[in-house]
Design a protein around this motif. Structure first.
Motif: not given
Length: 448
Positions: A291-299
């Motif tokens: 599994f691979e998560a590409v998480e977009v920061p709120d910043s």
């Protein structure tokens, strides 16, 4: 791109009554554009262009027909009597809000049509469909009957497909379909992990939004998993953050999208997000997939940016080289922070290596982006062969449907047009022709 097994996208063809009535409470774009003049012809042509473009790239692309609108059946259920023309005129005079609900073309957003479990996941090795009851909104709660008929006509071979009725239309079992469901896997015909996202839990209690409603319940998601014959070790449930629902994230597909082993999401998508990742990672590892998560920061991209641009209401498609391509609306290029993030994303060397931009302005103004318009169905070769052949997009069908839209659709539509009984005549004429063009038989009530 098509190989042994594939993920097909079935896009909802925008209906002739596409209009901006602002019916969807909690959908910021829908409410913001209430009462604007719509262009049904342009909306349908924009959707067809996306379908044709993806088919030209080698992806399996199907068409889901519109529903008959206005629904005189709904108006009669609500007490209006007489012939169709009289019912429509009386509803416009006495209860215009009910005529708006009966006229909505919201079935175009096929991500809400159903939840789909591929044969690699189900106990009987068939593809299972459960039409969404969409119980929260009146204008959408009537869709599941026609949706079941359409799915039954397209996926008619019971050796390969099981098309269920919707869950009971109670708030306890509020179900919004694939907009709150993602499947992770390696090969599309291999066993995967199905990811159900809910907004509230009726029994047992959980934090809930205070401004906007949480439409999907945990209880509905669990019922669908049982109905589809999914094993407990191949299912993960997660709750949307209540504060992001209150920020306008009315479905999970406004804040996250996944495909194969990749989840692309905002940092504020889920309650206890780290645990969600861990559960997906652990269960997917049992299938031999990382599994691979590409998480977009709120910043980088705020929740407001995500809602305004529909960055996550995008399609994530396998390219065939181990990388993914993101299909985004034009609004993502018009938001400077989102556009800058997308450029950095594809340059980062991660799993999302490319993005493509589409103009879906007519749909976007009503709160539906690329992901809203499509229902994903993973199919093996035998299942592909069992689908009604006339619904697969190709150059010939694109030309045929474009000409059909040009013949039958208006280029301006407001509330006064909904009150015109002639509109129903035009819709029925168009749909009667469409079922013949697609070869799916008489699926509408007026054809029976």
């Amino acid at each position: 791109m098509t190989k042994h097994a594939t993920e097909a996208n079935f896009d909802g063809l925008v209906g002739p009554t596409h209009n901006y009535a602002g019916l969807s409470f909690g959908n910021v774009a829908s409410q913001a554009n209430e009462k604007r003049l719509a262009n049904p012809k342009q909306a349908a042509l924009q959707g067809l262009h996306k379908m044709k473009s993806l088919a030209a790239l080698g992806y399996r692309q199907g068409v889901l027909p519109p529903h008959e609108r206005p629904s005189t059946d709904l108006l009669r259920t609500l007490g209006f009597k007489g012939d169709d023309a009289y019912v429509i005129r009386e509803a416009a005079r006495m209860a215009p809000e009910l005529l708006s609900a009966a006229s909505s073309a919201s079935a175009m957003w096929a991500a809400n049509a159903a939840t789909v479990s591929p044969s690699g996941d189900t106990a009987d090795a068939r593809v299972h469909f459960t039409p969404a009851n969409l119980a929260f909104n009146l204008h959408r709660s009537i869709e599941h009957v026609t949706t079941q008929r359409l799915l039954g006509a397209i996926f008619h071979d019971e050796r390969h497909f099981a098309v269920h009725p919707a869950l009971p239309g109670t708030p306890v079992l509020g179900d919004e379909g694939a907009a709150n469901h993602t499947r992770f896997c390696g090969d599309y015909d291999a066993r995967g992990v199905e990811f159900f996202v809910y907004g509230r839990r009726v029994y047992g209690g959980a934090a809930a939004p205070v401004k906007y409603p949480a439409r999907q319940t945990l209880e509905a998601s669990q019922a669908i998993a049982r109905r589809h014959g999914l094993s407990d070790d191949a299912v993960v449930y997660a709750q949307q953050r209540p504060d992001v629902i209150d920020a306008g994230v009315f479905h999970n597909d406004v804040i996250a999208v996944g495909n194969q082993q990749v989840l692309f999401c905002h940092a504020h998508a889920f309650v206890d997000q780290a645990s969600v990742y861990e559960a997906l990672r652990e269960k997917l590892a049992r299938t031999g997939v990382t599994f691979e998560a590409v998480e977009v920061p709120d910043s980088d991209v705020t929740v407001a940016d995500a809602v305004g641009s529909y960055l996550f209401n995008s399609q994530l498609l396998a390219r065939g080289d181990g990388k993914q391509v993101l299909i985004v609306p034009q609004e993502c290029r018009e938001n400077t922070r989102v556009a800058a993030y997308l450029d950095r994303l594809v340059e980062s060397g991660g799993p999302i290596a490319e993005y493509r931009v589409f103009d879906l302005r007519e749909s976007m103004r009503n709160g539906g982006g690329p992901a809203c318009l499509r229902l994903r169905v993973a199919l093996n070769e035998a299942e592909i062969d069992a689908v009604a052949p006339g619904v697969w997009m190709n150059d010939a069908l694109y030309d045929t449907l474009t000409a059909w839209v040009e013949r039958h659709y208006r280029d301006r539509l407001g509330f006064d047009d909904l009150a015109d009984p002639q509109l129903l005549v035009e819709v029925r004429t168009a749909l009667d022709e469409l079922t013949g063009l697609l070869g799916i038989g008489p699926v509408y009530g007026f054809q029976r």
